[in-house]
Motif scaffolding. Structure first.
Motif, PDB file in Angstrom:
ATOM      1  N   UNK A   1      -6.889  -5.762   1.682  1.00  0.00           N
ATOM      2  CA  UNK A   1      -8.215  -5.251   2.027  1.00  0.00           C
ATOM      3  C   UNK A   1      -8.049  -3.929   2.751  1.00  0.00           C
ATOM      4  N   UNK A   2      -8.436  -2.881   2.083  1.00  0.00           N
ATOM      5  CA  UNK A   2      -8.181  -1.557   2.620  1.00  0.00           C
ATOM      6  C   UNK A   2      -9.473  -0.770   2.678  1.00  0.00           C
ATOM      7  N   UNK A   3      -9.528   0.169   3.611  1.00  0.00           N
ATOM      8  CA  UNK A   3     -10.729   0.969   3.771  1.00  0.00           C
ATOM      9  C   UNK A   3     -10.709   2.227   2.943  1.00  0.00           C
ATOM     10  N   UNK A   4      -9.539   2.805   2.791  1.00  0.00           N
ATOM     11  CA  UNK A   4      -9.479   4.046   2.022  1.00  0.00           C
ATOM     12  C   UNK A   4      -8.065   4.264   1.487  1.00  0.00           C
TER      13      UNK A   4
ATOM     14  N   UNK B   1      -5.714   6.342   2.404  1.00  0.00           N
ATOM     15  CA  UNK B   1      -4.598   6.425   3.353  1.00  0.00           C
ATOM     16  C   UNK B   1      -4.155   5.035   3.762  1.00  0.00           C
ATOM     17  N   UNK B   2      -5.123   4.091   3.863  1.00  0.00           N
ATOM     18  CA  UNK B   2      -4.759   2.702   4.170  1.00  0.00           C
ATOM     19  C   UNK B   2      -3.871   2.143   3.063  1.00  0.00           C
TER      20      UNK B   2
ATOM     21  N   UNK C   1      -0.414   3.595   3.264  1.00  0.00           N
ATOM     22  CA  UNK C   1       0.320   2.988   4.381  1.00  0.00           C
ATOM     23  C   UNK C   1       0.761   1.573   4.036  1.00  0.00           C
TER      24      UNK C   1
ATOM     25  N   UNK D   1       0.717  -5.124   6.414  1.00  0.00           N
ATOM     26  CA  UNK D   1       0.242  -4.590   7.690  1.00  0.00           C
ATOM     27  C   UNK D   1      -0.663  -5.566   8.415  1.00  0.00           C
TER      28      UNK D   1
ATOM     29  N   UNK E   1     -14.723  -9.096   4.405  1.00  0.00           N
ATOM     30  CA  UNK E   1     -14.092  -9.317   5.697  1.00  0.00           C
ATOM     31  C   UNK E   1     -15.042  -8.995   6.859  1.00  0.00           C
TER      32      UNK E   1
ATOM     33  N   UNK F   1     -15.333   7.448   4.273  1.00  0.00           N
ATOM     34  CA  UNK F   1     -14.003   6.864   4.477  1.00  0.00           C
ATOM     35  C   UNK F   1     -12.910   7.762   3.927  1.00  0.00           C
TER      36      UNK F   1
END
Lengths: 754, 182
Positions: free
Chosen positions: A323-326, A328-329, A332, A340, A391, A594
Motif C-alpha cells: 500500500x503506497x501513496x506515490x 517515491x514510496x 523506496x 517497509x 487502509x 501526492x
C-alpha cells in the motif's frame, strides 16, 4: 477411462436357482497382483476386495443389474450385467501406468487419446484429493496454464499470455460474470464446490463464448454414479512452514436410481494466516475462504433436470507493504531489503483487504428427443459483490464497492446424424447490471448480449473436424453522476467468431492437431471509462470511449508423437491481434497532490503472439517417468515495434515421477519431484514499468499422493519451494514489494464413507 | 433474425432486471474517501501581522485537470508563523478540513519541509501548538539570506510514526513549492 479399464470379463455359467452368487477378482494389469480395497457395488450391496483381490456377493436375484467398481482417487466404472447363474468375474485393472496423466482427458475421444494438453480435465476427485479450494491450486499441475498473481491467494489464470476477458471461465454452461477485468481480481470460483475443470482449446469454445482466442476453463458439476448410494467425503488439510492454514471440506452425496434423484451438498472453510518469504513475514497476507454448494438432479427416461446453487466467499488481506501513496514510496519499497511496513505473523486480516462474494443459481434441463438428438436449456443468475477496504477508513467503511447482477439463458440443440456427424445450434442470452459505490472506478451500466451459434462436427475413426460460427451482439449503456447530473453513454457492438479445429491420426505413433479461428473482444467497461489513479498499480489510467472491437486470428498446430517409452507433444501457436486493447504508457506523468504519477492510456495496436509449449515424457521404467516440458512465448506490438507488457517469462520444467502399487499400509503411491527454471523476462520496455523484471529463478517442488489400504482414505502432500529459495516472479504484482513465499508444506486427507 | 433475438433478450432482461434498474440508472455522487485536494500554507509575519496564503489546488483529485501551484514569496530576515491546512474540496458544497484529523491522529502522521534548509530557513515547531504531537502543522519559520529555490512539503502516514525520518510511512501529500526569499 484412465484408471479402470475393463480388460477381461469371464462369465462362467452354471445352471442354478433364482438366486445366485457373484464372485470376482480384481487384478492389476501392470503387476498382475491382486488389488485389495477396491469397492464393488452390486444390487445395492457393497463389498470390498480382500487381500487376494477377491469379492463375493450372495443372494443376487436373476435379472439385470449394474456392477460398480471404484477406488479412492479413481473414476468409478460401472457396466450392466444379466445374471442368470452363479458368476465369476475377473477384472483386470490398469491402475497406475498413466497416473501422472490423470488430469488429462481428451474432450471428444477419451479412448483414442488420453494424453494431450489440448483439452485437459481435472476431475472433481482429483480436486477433492488435493483439497483445492482456489482455482490456482486446482490448475497448478496443468501444463500451459500460468497465473497472474497478487500474493498467494489471488491467482488469475493465463494461457499463452492471455487472461481476463480473453480467457473466459464457464460455469452452468454460461460465462462466469464477475469483475474479471481487474488484474487483482481472480475468478470467483471454488473448485471443491464447483466440480471438474476442463481446459478447452479449439472450436468447441464457440458454444460458450466468442472471445476465447487462447481457450477457456469449463467448470462442470459432477454426475452421479449409476446405482443407489450415499456417500460422505471429509476433506481436511493445512499447511506448515512459511504458511499456516487449515481447511475443511465436506461433500454429502446420494443417488436413488428408482426415483432418479441425486443430491449433493458441499461445504468448505479455509483459514490462512500470513504467508512468509524465506526472510520475513508478509504482513497482512492472511485470508479466508468459504464455499457451499447444493446440487439437485432428477432424471427420468428422456429428461434430466438439475438445480445448482453455489456460494463463494473470499476475503484476502492485501500485503501492507504494497500500500503506497506515490511513486517515491514504491521506489523506496522496491529498494528496501525488507518490507517497509510489516507485522508479526497472525491469522488476523487488517486493512487493506478485499471481500468478495459470488452467488450462482442455475437450473438446467436436458431433453432427449427422437433420433437421439438432445435439447439443452440453462438459466443462471449470478450475483457478484466486491468490496475493497482501504487502509485509511475505519469500521465498516468501504472505499469501493461493485455489485454485478447477471441473468443468463442458454439453449442448445445437439444432434448426431449419419453416424459420424454432429451438429449443434444454440443461443446465449445475457443481461447484466453493475452498481458501484464509493470512489469512482467504473460507471454503473446495463448490458444486454445475445449470441447465436452453430457448430458442425465430423468424428471419424482416424480424424475429427469441428467447425463453428458465432455472432455476438451487445448493447451497453453506462450511467455516471457528474456534478449532480446523470451522464449516459450508449455503445453497440456486434461481431462474429469462427473456428475450425480437429485432429487426424497420421500413423499409430503420430497424431496431428490443428486449431484455427478468428475471435473478437468487445471493449470492457474499464477500458472505456477508467479515469484516475489506480492505487493498485500506482498509475493514472485513462479509458478511451472510441475503442473498437479487438479481433484475433489464431493458428495452433500441436503434434503428438508417441512411441514405446516416448511421448512427445509440441504445441506451436501464432496469434495475431488487430486492434489489441492494452494499457499504454504514454511516457507522460501527471502532477497530483501526492507527487507525479505516470499516465497510462487504453489504446489499440496490432500485436503478434507466438511461441510453443512442449512436453517430452520418457518412461524410464514401467513405474518411473521423466518429463521435460517448457513454455516459450514472444509477444510484440508490431505496429510500434515494441514489446508487450506482462508476458510470462519462458519456463522449463523437469519432473521425475515414480509410482508404487504398494508400500507398507499404503497403495497407489505416486511421487513426483519437480524442478522449474523461470527465465528473466528481458523482452520488456523499460518505460512501461517502474522497476526491471526480476531475475530468473530455480525452484523445486515435491508431491506425494497415496491411498490407505482397506480404508477409503487418501493422502496428498505437496511441498512447494522445497529449497526455500528467495526469488520474485514477474507475474506477481507483489514483486515490487516482497519476495515470494518460502518453503510450504501442504497436506490434504480425504476420508470417504459409503 | 438479429431483431428477433435482440427483442426476445430485451424482454427477458427487462423483466428480470427492472427490480434494481433504479439503482443503476440513477447513480449517486462519487464518494472519494480521505482525498486531499488542497494544501494551504498560511504565513503570518510576526512583525507586521500581514497574512499571505500560498496553495496547491487540485480539486478533481489525481488525473483530470492539472493542479494549480502558487510560488511562495517571503522576506529575508523575518519570522513567520506558518499554519498548514489540508482540505478535501472535491465537492465545493461540502469542503472537508482534514487538518483536524491529522492533529487528532498526530501519532500516526508526520509533516516535513524537505529541502527547506537549502533556503536557509530555520523551521521549528512546538508540540504544544500541535495537539501535543511533534507534527509541524503549526510552525515558526525564520528566514535569513535572500534565496531562490524550492522545498517539498510531505505529509506521511504510518501507524506509530517515529517523527524522525521523513522517508518513513506512506505518502499522503508530496507537493513542491518554488520559493523566493527577498
Amino acid at each position: 477411462m484412465r484408471n479402470l479399464i475393463l480388460g477381461c470379463l469371464l462369465l462362467l455359467a452354471f445352471p442354478g436357482f433364482s438366486q445366485f452368487t457373484v464372485t470376482g477378482t480384481v487384478v492389476d494389469s501392470a503387476t498382475n497382483e491382486a488389488l485389495s480395497g477396491a469397492s464393488v457395488i452390486l444390487h445395492q450391496k457393497h463389498a470390498s476386495t480382500n487381500k487376494s483381490g477377491n469379492f463375493t456377493f450372495n443372494e443376487i436375484p436373476e435379472g439385470r443389474a449394474v456392477i460398480l467398481v471404484s477406488h479412492v482417487g479413481c473414476s468409478d466404472l460401472s457396466f450392466p450385467l444379466y445374471i442368470s447363474s452363479d458368476t465369476h468375474l475377473t477384472l483386470v485393472l490398469s491402475h497406475h501406468i498413466h497416473v501422472f496423466d490423470e488430469v488429462i482427458l481428451y474432450a471428444h475421444s477419451d479412448e483414442l487419446e488420453p494424453d494431450i494438453r489440448l483439452s485437459q480435465k481435472i476431475s472433481s476427485k482429483k480436486i477433492d484429493q488435493i483439497g483445492a479450494i482456489l482455482i490456482s491450486d486446482a490448475l497448478q499441475d496443468v501444463g500451459g496454464v500460468r497465473f497472474l498473481k497478487t500474493g498467494n491467494t489471488i491467482g488469475k489464470p493465463m494461457i499463452h499470455g492471455l487472461h481476463s476477458t480473453r480467457l473466459p471461465v464457464i460455469i452452468g454452461n454460461n460465462t462466469l460474470e464477475s469483475q474479471q477485468w481487474g488484474i487483482e481480481h481472480a475468478p470467483e470460483i471454488n473448485p471443491f464446490t464447483s466440480g471438474s475443470i476442463t481446459v478447452i482449446k479449439g472450436a468447441g469454445s464457440l458454444i460458450y463464448s466468442g472471445s476465447a482466442p487462447a481457450g477457456m476453463l469449463l467448470f462442470e458439476t459432477g454426475g452421479f454414479d449409476d446405482s443407489a448410494y450415499s456417500r460422505v467425503l471429509f476433506m481436511g488439510g493445512g499447511s506448515l512452514f512459511h504458511a499456516n492454514s487449515g481447511r475443511l471440506g465436506l461433500k454429502l452425496e446420494n443417488y436413488n436410481p428408482l426415483t432418479g434423484v441425486g443430491n449433493r451438498l458441499t461445504f468448505t472453510a479455509d483459514m490462512n494466516g500470513d504467508v512468509a518469504s524465506p526472510n520475513y513475514n508478509l504482513g497482512n497476507t492472511a485470508s479466508r475462504q468459504y464455499g457451499a454448494s447444493y446440487n439437485l438432479a432428477w432424471s427420468q427416461d428422456f429428461l434430466d433436470l438439475s438445480i445448482d446453487a453455489n456460494y463463494f466467499f473470499q476475503s484476502p488481506g492485501i500485503l501492507k507493504a504494497s500500500h503506497i501513496g506515490n511513486l517515491s514510496d514504491l521506489k523506496r519499497a522496491y529498494e528496501s531489503d525488507t518490507p517497509l511496513i510489516n507485522r508479526e505473523f497472525t491469522f488476523e486480516i487488517d486493512r487493506p483487504f478485499q471481500r468478495i462474494q459470488h452467488g450462482v443459481l442455475h437450473a438446467g434441463m436436458a431433453l432427449e428427443m427422437q433420433d437421439s438428438s438432445m435439447l439443452f436449456a440453462d438459466y443462471q443468475f449470478q450475483m457478484n459483490h466486491r468490496q475493497e477496504f482501504d487502509v485509511h477508513d475505519e469500521g465498516d467503511e468501504v472505499a469501493l464497492q461493485l455489485s454485478l447482477f447477471t441473468h443468463q439463458f442458454h439453449i442448445r440443440y445437439d444432434q448426431h446424424f449419419r453416424e459420424h456427424w454432429r451438429q449443434q445450434i444454440g443461443v446465449n442470452m445475457q443481461g447484466q447490471g453493475n452498481i458501484y459505490r464509493g470512489s469512482y472506478f467504473i460507471p454503473n451500466y446495463l448490458r444486454i448480449e445475445a449470441a447465436p451459434y452453430y457448430s458442425l462436427t465430423y468424428e471419424g475413426k482416424k480424424s475429427l473436424i469441428e467447425a463453428a460460427l458465432r455472432y455476438d451482439i451487445q448493447q451497453f449503456e453506462t450511467f455516471r453522476n457528474e456534478n449532480g447530473q446523470t451522464k449516459t453513454d450508449t455503445f453497440n457492438y456486434g461481431d462474429y467468431a469462427a473456428a475450425i479445429s480437429g485432429w487426424t491420426i497420421i500413423n499409430e505413433d503420430l497424431k496431428l492437431h490443428f486449431s484455427m479461428g478468428t475471435y473478437f473482444k468487445f471493449p470492457e467497461v474499464n477500458e472505456l471509462f477508467s479515469d484516475g489513479l489506480h492505487h493498485a498499480s500506482a498509475a493514472i489510467e485513462i479509458g478511451n470511449k472510441s475503442l473498437k472491437t479487438e479481433r484475433s486470428y489464431v493458428l495452433t498446430v500441436p503434434v503428438l508423437y508417441s512411441h514405446n517409452r516416448w511421448k512427445i507433444l509440441i504445441e506451436p501457436y501464432a496469434r495475431y491481434f488487430n486492434n489489441y486493447i492494452y494499457l499504454n504508457p504514454t511516457g507522460k506523468s501527471q502532477l497530483s497532490i501526492r507527487g507525479a504519477f505516470p499516465v497510462f492510456e487504453y489504446t489499440q495496436t496490432d500485436v503478434f503472439f507466438r511461441g510453443t509449449d512442449f512436453d517430452i515424457k520418457y518412461h524410464l521404467l514401467s513405474n518411473t517417468l521423466i518429463e521435460l516440458s517448457g513454455e516459450l512465448i514472444f509477444a510484440d506490438d508490431i505496429e510500434n515495434n515494441l514489446h508487450i507488457y506482462g508476458i510470462p517469462a519462458n519456463k522449463l520444467n523437469l519432473i521425475i515421477g515414480q509410482t508404487r502399487a504398494q508400500f507398507s499400509s499404503l497403495e497407489n503411491i505416486r511421487m513426483q519431484l519437480e524442478s522449474s527454471y523461470v527465465f528473466e523476462q528481458k523482452r520488456v520496455e523499460l518505460q512501461s514499468d517502474f522497476v526491471p523484471p526480476p531475475e530468473g529463478y530455480f525452484i523445486m517442488g515435491l508431491r506425494i499422493d497415496a491411498e490407505q489400504k482397506n480404508i477409503p482414505m487418501s493422502y496428498s502432500l505437496r511441498i512447494s519451494n522445497l529449497l526455500n529459495a528467495t526469488y520474485r516472479d514477474y507475474l506477481n504484482r507483489y514483486r515490487y514489494f516482497s519476495d515470494e513465499a518460502g518453503r510450504i508444506l501442504n497436506f490434504t486427507i480425504n476420508y470417504r464413507i459409503k | 433474425m438479429k431483431q428477433i433475438i435482440l427483442s426476445l433478450t430485451s424482454l427477458f432482461i427487462i423483466l428480470s432486471i427492472s427490480s434494481c434498474k433504479e439503482d443503476i440508472v440513477d447513480p449517486p455522487v462519487d464518494n472519494e474517501q480521505e482525498v486531499i485536494t488542497t494544501v494551504h500554507l498560511i504565513f503570518t509575519d510576526s512583525a507586521s501581522s500581514a497574512v499571505d496564503t500560498f496553495s496547491f489546488m487540485d480539486a478533481d483529485g489525481p488525473g483530470g485537470a492539472d493542479p494549480t501551484i502558487d510560488s511562495i514569496l517571503l522576506n529575508s530576515n523575518s519570522t513567520y508563523f506558518v499554519e498548514a491546512q489540508f482540505l478535501n474540496e472535491q465537492d465545493p458544497n461540502d469542503v472537508e478540513d482534514i487538518t483536524e484529523e491529522i492533529l487528532e491522529e498526530g501519532a500516526d502522521h508526520h509533516i516535513c519541509f524537505d529541502g527547506i534548509v537549502n533556503l536557509n530557513v530555520d523551521v521549528s515547531s512546538d508540540p504544544a501548538d500541535n495537539n501535543g504531537f511533534p507534527v509541524p502543522v503549526n510552525s515558526t519559520w525564520r528566514t535569513s539570506t535572500s534565496e531562490t529555490g524550492s522545498f517539498t512539503l510531505l505529509l506521511k502516514h504510518k501507524e506509530g510514526h517515529s517523527h524522525q525520518d521523513c522517508n518513513e510511512g506512506e505518502t499522503d501529500v508530496e507537493v513542491s513549492f518554488n520559493t523566493k526569499i527577498d
